[in-house]
Design a protein around this motif. Structure first.
Motif, PDB file in Angstrom:
ATOM      1  N   GLU A 659       0.624  -0.928  -0.044  1.00 12.34           N
ATOM      2  CA  GLU A 659      -0.014   0.105   0.134  1.00 12.34           C
ATOM      3  C   GLU A 659       0.593   1.343   0.073  1.00 12.34           C
ATOM      4  OE1 GLU A 659      -4.215   0.897   2.582  1.00 12.34           O
ATOM      5  OE2 GLU A 659      -2.326   1.038   3.488  1.00 12.34           O
ATOM      6  N   LEU A 660       1.684   0.929   0.691  1.00  6.61           N
ATOM      7  CA  LEU A 660       3.372   2.334   1.061  1.00  6.61           C
ATOM      8  C   LEU A 660       3.610   2.553  -0.308  1.00  6.61           C
ATOM      9  CD1 LEU A 660       3.405   2.974   4.483  1.00  6.61           C
ATOM     10  CD2 LEU A 660       2.269   3.913   3.683  1.00  6.61           C
ATOM     11  N   GLU A 661       4.355   1.157  -0.874  1.00  3.13           N
ATOM     12  CA  GLU A 661       5.177   1.535  -2.368  1.00  3.13           C
ATOM     13  C   GLU A 661       3.761   2.534  -3.271  1.00  3.13           C
ATOM     14  OE1 GLU A 661       6.875   0.449  -5.900  1.00  3.13           O
ATOM     15  OE2 GLU A 661       5.348  -0.025  -5.304  1.00  3.13           O
ATOM     16  N   GLU A 662       2.668   1.657  -3.039  1.00  4.09           N
ATOM     17  CA  GLU A 662       1.949   2.211  -4.583  1.00  4.09           C
ATOM     18  C   GLU A 662       1.826   3.539  -4.548  1.00  4.09           C
ATOM     19  OE1 GLU A 662      -2.087   1.052  -3.957  1.00  4.09           O
ATOM     20  OE2 GLU A 662      -1.155  -0.716  -5.009  1.00  4.09           O
ATOM     21  N   ARG A 663       1.776   4.179  -3.235  1.00  2.00           N
ATOM     22  CA  ARG A 663       0.769   5.150  -2.749  1.00  2.00           C
ATOM     23  C   ARG A 663       2.579   6.071  -2.545  1.00  2.00           C
ATOM     24  NH1 ARG A 663      -0.954   4.762   3.143  1.00  2.00           N
ATOM     25  NH2 ARG A 663      -0.532   7.043   2.896  1.00  2.00           N
ATOM     26  N   GLY A 664       4.046   5.687  -3.576  1.00  2.00           N
ATOM     27  CA  GLY A 664       4.988   6.550  -3.133  1.00  2.00           C
ATOM     28  C   GLY A 664       5.512   6.735  -2.099  1.00  2.00           C
ATOM     29  N   VAL A 665       5.627   6.033  -1.173  1.00  4.47           N
ATOM     30  CA  VAL A 665       5.746   6.537   0.170  1.00  4.47           C
ATOM     31  C   VAL A 665       7.335   6.034   0.704  1.00  4.47           C
ATOM     32  CG1 VAL A 665       5.329   6.493   3.102  1.00  4.47           C
ATOM     33  CG2 VAL A 665       3.552   6.813   1.433  1.00  4.47           C
ATOM     34  N   ILE A 666       7.684   4.848  -0.626  1.00  2.00           N
ATOM     35  CA  ILE A 666       8.120   3.897  -0.085  1.00  2.00           C
ATOM     36  C   ILE A 666       8.605   3.743  -1.876  1.00  2.00           C
ATOM     37  CG2 ILE A 666       8.345   2.946   2.516  1.00  2.00           C
ATOM     38  CD1 ILE A 666       7.091   0.699   2.424  1.00  2.00           C
ATOM     39  N   LEU A 672      17.001   0.759   4.298  1.00  2.00           N
ATOM     40  CA  LEU A 672      16.637   1.343   5.485  1.00  2.00           C
ATOM     41  C   LEU A 672      16.890   2.298   6.480  1.00  2.00           C
ATOM     42  CD1 LEU A 672      15.597  -0.951   7.750  1.00  2.00           C
ATOM     43  CD2 LEU A 672      17.565  -2.068   8.004  1.00  2.00           C
ATOM     44  N   GLY A 673      18.834   2.646   5.779  1.00  5.66           N
ATOM     45  CA  GLY A 673      18.682   4.059   7.033  1.00  5.66           C
ATOM     46  C   GLY A 673      17.860   5.454   6.977  1.00  5.66           C
ATOM     47  N   GLU A 674      17.415   5.157   5.219  1.00  2.00           N
ATOM     48  CA  GLU A 674      15.904   5.883   4.948  1.00  2.00           C
ATOM     49  C   GLU A 674      14.874   5.897   5.380  1.00  2.00           C
ATOM     50  OE1 GLU A 674      18.074   7.020   0.230  1.00  2.00           O
ATOM     51  OE2 GLU A 674      15.839   5.741   0.422  1.00  2.00           O
ATOM     52  N   LEU A 675      14.701   4.456   5.777  1.00  2.36           N
ATOM     53  CA  LEU A 675      12.804   4.379   6.790  1.00  2.36           C
ATOM     54  C   LEU A 675      13.240   4.445   7.594  1.00  2.36           C
ATOM     55  CD1 LEU A 675      11.980   1.050   4.407  1.00  2.36           C
ATOM     56  CD2 LEU A 675      11.305   3.313   3.664  1.00  2.36           C
ATOM     57  N   MET A 773      10.187  -4.404   9.387  1.00  6.57           N
ATOM     58  CA  MET A 773       9.539  -3.191   9.111  1.00  6.57           C
ATOM     59  C   MET A 773       8.173  -2.784   9.994  1.00  6.57           C
ATOM     60  SD  MET A 773      10.218  -2.519   5.937  1.00  6.57           S
ATOM     61  CE  MET A 773       8.941  -1.439   5.546  1.00  6.57           C
ATOM     62  N   LYS A 774       7.834  -4.472  10.801  1.00 12.76           N
ATOM     63  CA  LYS A 774       6.632  -3.812  11.776  1.00 12.76           C
ATOM     64  C   LYS A 774       6.868  -2.782  12.599  1.00 12.76           C
ATOM     65  CE  LYS A 774       5.733  -5.039  16.997  1.00 12.76           C
ATOM     66  NZ  LYS A 774       4.281  -4.359  17.126  1.00 12.76           N
ATOM     67  N   TYR A 775       8.312  -2.046  13.115  1.00 13.41           N
ATOM     68  CA  TYR A 775       8.571  -0.506  13.562  1.00 13.41           C
ATOM     69  C   TYR A 775       8.374   0.743  12.920  1.00 13.41           C
ATOM     70  CZ  TYR A 775      10.650  -3.660  17.394  1.00 13.41           C
ATOM     71  OH  TYR A 775      11.213  -4.158  18.197  1.00 13.41           O
ATOM     72  N   TYR A 776       8.359   0.018  10.948  1.00 14.47           N
ATOM     73  CA  TYR A 776       8.370   0.834  10.130  1.00 14.47           C
ATOM     74  C   TYR A 776       6.828   1.007  10.237  1.00 14.47           C
ATOM     75  CZ  TYR A 776       7.954   3.364   5.856  1.00 14.47           C
ATOM     76  OH  TYR A 776       7.560   4.774   4.686  1.00 14.47           O
ATOM     77  N   LEU A 777       6.144   0.727  10.254  1.00 13.27           N
ATOM     78  CA  LEU A 777       5.097   0.782  10.170  1.00 13.27           C
ATOM     79  C   LEU A 777       4.509   1.467  11.043  1.00 13.27           C
ATOM     80  CD1 LEU A 777       4.116  -2.964   8.109  1.00 13.27           C
ATOM     81  CD2 LEU A 777       3.957  -1.103   6.892  1.00 13.27           C
ATOM     82  N   GLU A 778       4.420   0.545  11.950  1.00 11.26           N
ATOM     83  CA  GLU A 778       4.048   1.365  13.537  1.00 11.26           C
ATOM     84  C   GLU A 778       4.342   2.841  13.250  1.00 11.26           C
ATOM     85  OE1 GLU A 778       3.398  -2.178  16.396  1.00 11.26           O
ATOM     86  OE2 GLU A 778       4.956  -1.410  16.259  1.00 11.26           O
ATOM     87  N   ASP A 779       5.905   3.267  13.043  1.00  9.01           N
ATOM     88  CA  ASP A 779       5.856   4.517  12.946  1.00  9.01           C
ATOM     89  C   ASP A 779       5.605   5.164  12.498  1.00  9.01           C
ATOM     90  OD1 ASP A 779       8.055   6.544  14.380  1.00  9.01           O
ATOM     91  OD2 ASP A 779       8.593   5.886  12.363  1.00  9.01           O
ATOM     92  N   HIS A 780       4.861   5.213  10.962  1.00  9.75           N
ATOM     93  CA  HIS A 780       5.028   5.574  10.098  1.00  9.75           C
ATOM     94  C   HIS A 780       3.267   6.231  10.149  1.00  9.75           C
ATOM     95  CE1 HIS A 780       3.270   7.253   5.309  1.00  9.75           C
ATOM     96  NE2 HIS A 780       2.602   6.363   5.951  1.00  9.75           N
ATOM     97  N   HIS A 781       2.354   4.705  10.769  1.00 10.32           N
ATOM     98  CA  HIS A 781       0.646   4.973  11.352  1.00 10.32           C
ATOM     99  C   HIS A 781       0.774   6.346  12.441  1.00 10.32           C
ATOM    100  CE1 HIS A 781      -0.377   3.009   7.081  1.00 10.32           C
ATOM    101  NE2 HIS A 781       0.498   2.644   6.864  1.00 10.32           N
ATOM    102  N   ASN A 782       1.904   5.540  13.437  1.00 12.39           N
ATOM    103  CA  ASN A 782       1.582   6.264  14.458  1.00 12.39           C
ATOM    104  C   ASN A 782       0.272   4.930  14.794  1.00 12.39           C
ATOM    105  OD1 ASN A 782       1.969   7.657  16.831  1.00 12.39           O
ATOM    106  ND2 ASN A 782       0.549   9.166  16.591  1.00 12.39           N
TER     107      ASN A 782
END
Length: 975
Positions: A659-666, A672-675, A773-782
């Motif tokens: 979902e985030l990839e097709e929205r251009g977020v990632i 990994l350092g960017e994410l 990616m769990k940490y990333y997703l939770e941080d992105h969606h808060n």
């Protein structure tokens, strides 16, 4: 140039010889080899005595489950009265076949065997197949399906030695109070009735069964039963001619084999007061035979019915019926007496030889056409299987799918969409079960069954729901069962509809709607017609848009719902449920799966399991086997929840990543350092997202995060990390009476950051990418991962059995345990995630932690096959799915897609090796497996707890049970 007379006659004869055989006669009993037929008929007739000829006129009834005395009576009628036929009624197919063979051996002239099998042999016999009643078929718009219904019933009839089925019923049921026709009629409109009857008859003839249109001249507009009295048809001759007789004109033109004359008082056609139509020469001879030109067999309706028997005495009634023009006297009350009466009339010149031979030769012609000139006994071997074929079940499903009718659809409420905004209740009315309906509804969304003793209590309970599904369930035991709402039911339904958004589902005849004074308050009304399990299941599927609604009311249900009412709705890409053959798979092939399942259970490869297979969006195999544990206390059911283990990767984390990839977020090139800046300066800073999810990023396979939390001295969980009860800073529950410190999540991420990489670049399956990616997703969606997945996917999908932390939503006995953990948790792992790392994160991991059942997993996999669409909503783009479902490093012997597993590139791998390269899925450590194949449109889900009680039990893996089942699926493909 002149032509001599003899030459002219010769030319004319040549012209006639070249005409098709059917042009020689409009006799429906005549066969293509009419000369041989005529010779056979004449030969038989000329060798019969007067008594034997008269005997051919009688068809007597018999219950195959009747008494020995009743059977002996028929034996005597065959040998002494030389009756021409038997109409079998109640009993069973095996006994009927046995009696049929015996009786045929006794008969000098083969017997014409008849049955009332209007909707199948099940109309009279137990253990036989039933198709929908005619009223239900009247709602079907496909005449091809109606033809197949006639053919199916006829195959069964022929297999049982039956030659004539007293069908189709062509009464036009214009009277809702008709006590005897009703559901037996195709409807109230003459065109619809005629078209359905013609199609049904065409199917009958195709299978070599003689047809019989009934009940002449029309029993549809009566409010009394001719079995009990003489009903009156009070219409004018003109009305009868234009309406009741309309189907007869058409069916006679198309070659109906016979017509059954009813016992009716029809003043518009017969002047003599209260003379039953079956005894009226004006109706039988003048109207049917001469005016309508019918040359087929003419049957009386049963002469023991009160509509006829009240008119005159046994014997006399038979003679009167014959003199009226009938050929076969059905169910005479006294055959010997009737035979004597008819022979006396013959000897006294009242009945001429021409009249007798006319009927008897017609009967013999019918026997020839039915194949009785080459009689073969009924073979009992395989009889049960032949009367219950998979093709019949497929047809039955198709008929109900095409019949079920949406008669009201205000606000476009149907099909029900937007499940995330719905809180749905089901309320049951009627005196029959609605279990099949409720069970099917619950495959689409959470449905609460609300019960109450008082109306005010019911209304109060329903206040918290924004949609109420009402099921009105009446007995499906017979088409004559009571169908009307009670006064209390009408009141309750009215009040529910007044206070709630409501959909009424009626599982009985459409006339039930006549008394429904609250129909204007309903947003939706669906007519299911019958309360059979299949009608309930298909109605639920239409309600939720898994199937299209195509039916139209065959009769009027008041001014609001005239005949022909029916809203067409499109399917919304939800799973439907049906039979393998309906999607090109063989049931006999798939039956081998049962053997593999039974083998896995019997050899203790796993205590229990679920297997589900769908093709072309339809679930066609669903097996729950075994128990939750080897103690065999709790059987596996549809709603048993399994720990999905690594299926979590593609069912929870991956859809959010896509979902985030097709929205251009990632994107695939995101580092990994960017994410996550936390990884800047680490050895993982420059790992690409694509490589990480392809297991091509040099990450370790796994890290034993729990090991350092075990006290080395005691070998038990250290008090430094754990508490038995939740206290400040120890709120993450790992298991029963086991809570870990909250900052462990940071510690886990720290361990991952500092971990070494594999020395060489290559494929290495690893859980770590999904930890990260769990940490990333939770941080992105808060928000925590469990809430993100629920809000964005599971809730709108109706995947209401898919969840993290299952004990918060389900009872313990619904959840399957995974292990007797003797090393770390030192308890049965039950209701908590099996994976140690996910458990240390409070049960919510990006790589593990998800629980579900096979039905919900199949939904999500079907979403992928649908190109990201499901239930009328788009979740992902097709292009996104294709991008993630690509083997980017095949040349480096990396079979994986981006997150998805893919088929093996060499000998060993996750699949049977029989799937397409476009297929994808994943397996899980606990014994789970989910796979989708776009090329064959197949979803296959296997859930088990092979790790119980011991993770070292690898028999399921060693025996390749999951792969063997997959091979069976592909071996079973027909088209």
């Amino acid at each position: 140039m002149s032509i001599r007379p003899l030459h002219f006659l010769f030319l004319i004869s040549i012209l006639f010889l070249n005409l098709p055989v059917t042009a020689q006669s409009n006799d429906p009993l005549e066969t293509v080899d009419f000369e041989n037929q005529r010779m056979w008929v004449d030969s038989i007739y000329n060798n019969l005595s007067l008594q034997e000829k008269v005997g051919q006129l009688f068809m007597v009834d018999l219950f195959s489950n009747g008494s020995r005395a009743s059977h002996n009576k028929v034996r005597g009628l065959i040998t002494e009265q030389h009756i021409g036929g038997v109409i079998f009624s109640k009993g069973g197919p095996g006994q009927q076949a046995k009696l049929n063979n015996e009786f045929q051996e006794l008969a000098k002239v083969p017997l014409l065997i008849g049955m009332d099998a209007e909707w199948g042999l099940a109309m009279r016999l137990d253990s036989t197949f039933a198709l929908p009643w005619n009223m239900t078929l009247g709602a079907v718009q496909s005449l091809k399906l109606i033809e197949e219904a006639g053919a199916s019933i006829s195959r069964h009839s022929r297999r049982l030695g039956v030659h004539i089925n007293f069908a189709p019923v062509i009464d036009i049921n214009t009277n809702p109070e008709n006590p005897i026709i009703g559901n037996r009629a195709f409807g109230e409109e003459k065109i619809n009735v005629t078209n359905k009857a013609l199609a049904f008859m065409k199917g009958m003839h195709r299978e070599g069964i003689l047809s019989s249109a009934k009940h002449f001249p029309g029993h549809g507009d009566t409010n009394s039963d001719s079995h009990k009295t003489l009903p009156t048809i009070s219409f004018s001759r003109a009305r009868i001619d234009s309406t009741e007789l309309f189907p007869y004109y058409k069916l006679i033109d198309e070659g109906v084999s016979s017509i059954m004359v009813a016992h009716l008082n029809v003043p518009g056609l017969e002047r003599e007061k209260n003379l039953p139509s079956s005894l009226s020469k004006t109706i039988v001879t003048d109207l049917l035979k001469e005016r309508l030109g019918f040359k087929g067999l003419i049957f009386t309706d049963a002469l023991n019915m009160k509509g006829a028997s009240n008119h005159t005495s046994p014997g006399d009634i038979d003679l009167a019926a014959f003199l009226a023009g009938n050929d076969i006297l059905l169910i005479s009350e006294d055959v010997p007496k009737a035979s004597v009466k008819i022979m006396e009339a013959y000897n006294n010149g009242i009945i001429t030889e021409e009249r007798l031979s006319h009927s008897v030769k017609k009967i013999l012609k019918a026997k020839y056409k039915a194949g009785l000139h080459h009689y073969l006994p009924v073979n009992p071997i395989g009889l049960e299987e032949n009367l219950h074929t998979v093709q019949d079940r497929v047809l039955n499903e198709e008929l109900f799918e095409n019949a079920i009718t949406i008669v009201k659809n205000d606000l476009g409420i149907l099909p029900v969409k937007d499940l995330d905004t719905r809180k749905i209740a089901y309320v049951h009315f009627g005196d029959d079960s609605g279990d099949a309906f409720l069970t099917q509804l619950r495959k689409y969304s959470r449905i609460d069954h609300i019960k109450a003793e008082r109306l005010d209590e019911m209304i109060s309970k329903l206040r918290e729901y924004n949609l109420v599904i009402i099921g009105y369930h009446k007995s499906n035991a017979s088409p004559w069962a009571r169908y009307k709402f009670s006064r209390d039911e009408l009141t309750w339904i009215h009040e529910i509809a007044k206070n709630n958004l409501s959909i009424l589902n009626v599982f009985t005849r459409p006339y039930a709607l006549l008394d429904l004074n609250s129909s204007s308050l309903m947003e939706g009304i669906i007519m299911g017609y019958q309360n059979s399990p299949i009608a309930q299941e298909k109605t639920a599927q239409i309600l939720f848009g898994a199937l299209e609604a195509r039916g139209k009311l065959p009769v009027s249900a008041g001014e609001e719902f005239p005949a022909g009412t029916g809203f067409y709705t499109r399917a919304v890409n939800r799973l439907s449920y049906g039979i393998p053959e309906s999607v090109g798979l063989r049931s006999t092939g798939l039956a081998k799966i049962d053997s593999l399942v039974d083998l896995a259970i019997s050899r203790k490869m796993t205590p229990g399991l679920q297997v589900m297979i769908a093709r072309r969006g339809k679930v066609i195999y669903n097996r729950n086997a075994g128990y939750h544990t080897y103690e065999k206390k709790t059987p596996v059911t549809d709603t048993s929840l399994y720990d999905l283990a690594s299926l979590t990767k593609i069912l929870a984390s991956l859809p959010l990543i896509m979902e985030l990839e097709e929205r251009g977020v990632i994107n695939f090139d995101s580092r990994l350092g960017e994410l996550m800046p936390y990884f800047i300066g680490s050895n993982k800073e420059n790992i690409r997202l694509q490589d990480m999810l392809l297991h091509y990023g040099r990450l370790k396979a796994w890290l034993p995060f729990y090991v350092p939390t075990i006290d080395r001295a005691t070998k038990r969980p250290s008090l430094q990390y754990y508490r038995e009860k939740p206290v400040e800073n120890f709120n993450l529950q790992v298991a029963n009476e086991m809570y870990i410190r909250n900052d462990i999540r940071d510690s886990i991420l720290g361990v991952i950051r500092s971990s070494s990489l594999e020395k060489q670049l290559g494929y290495k399956y690893s859980d770590l990418p999904f930890y990260i990616m769990k940490y990333y997703l939770e941080d992105h969606h808060n928000a925590p991962l469990d809430l993100i997945t629920y809000d964005r996917f599971y809730n709108p999908l109706g995947a209401n059995y898919t969840t993290y932390s299952p004990l918060e939503h389900f009872s313990l006995d619904q959840i399957v345990p995974t292990e007797e953990d003797k090393l770390w948790r030192r308890q049965r792992v039950h209701g908590f995630v099996h994976d140690q790392g996910a458990a240390m994160q409070g049960g919510i991991g990006g790589h593990a932690g998800l629980f579900s059942n096979a039905n919900d997993v199949t939904k999500i996999m079907q979403l992928y096959l649908n190109g990201g669409h499901y239930g009328g909503r788009k979740y992902l783009e097709q292009e996104t799915l294709e991008k993630f479902n690509t083997c980017y490093y095949c040349e480096n012997n990396v079979r994986r897609g981006v997150g998805f597993d893919k088929p093996q590139l060499s000998q060993s791998g996750p699949t049977c090796g029989c799937v397409s390269l476009a297929s994808f899925g994943h397996s899980g450590f606990t014994g789970t497996f989910a796979w989708a194949d776009p090329d064959e449109e197949i979803v296959y889900v296997f859930l088990s707890n092979r790790t119980y009680p011991d993770v070292d039990n690898r028999a399921l893996i060693r025996e390749n049970i999951r792969e063997k089942i997959q091979q069976v699926i592909y071996d079973s493909i027909e088209f």
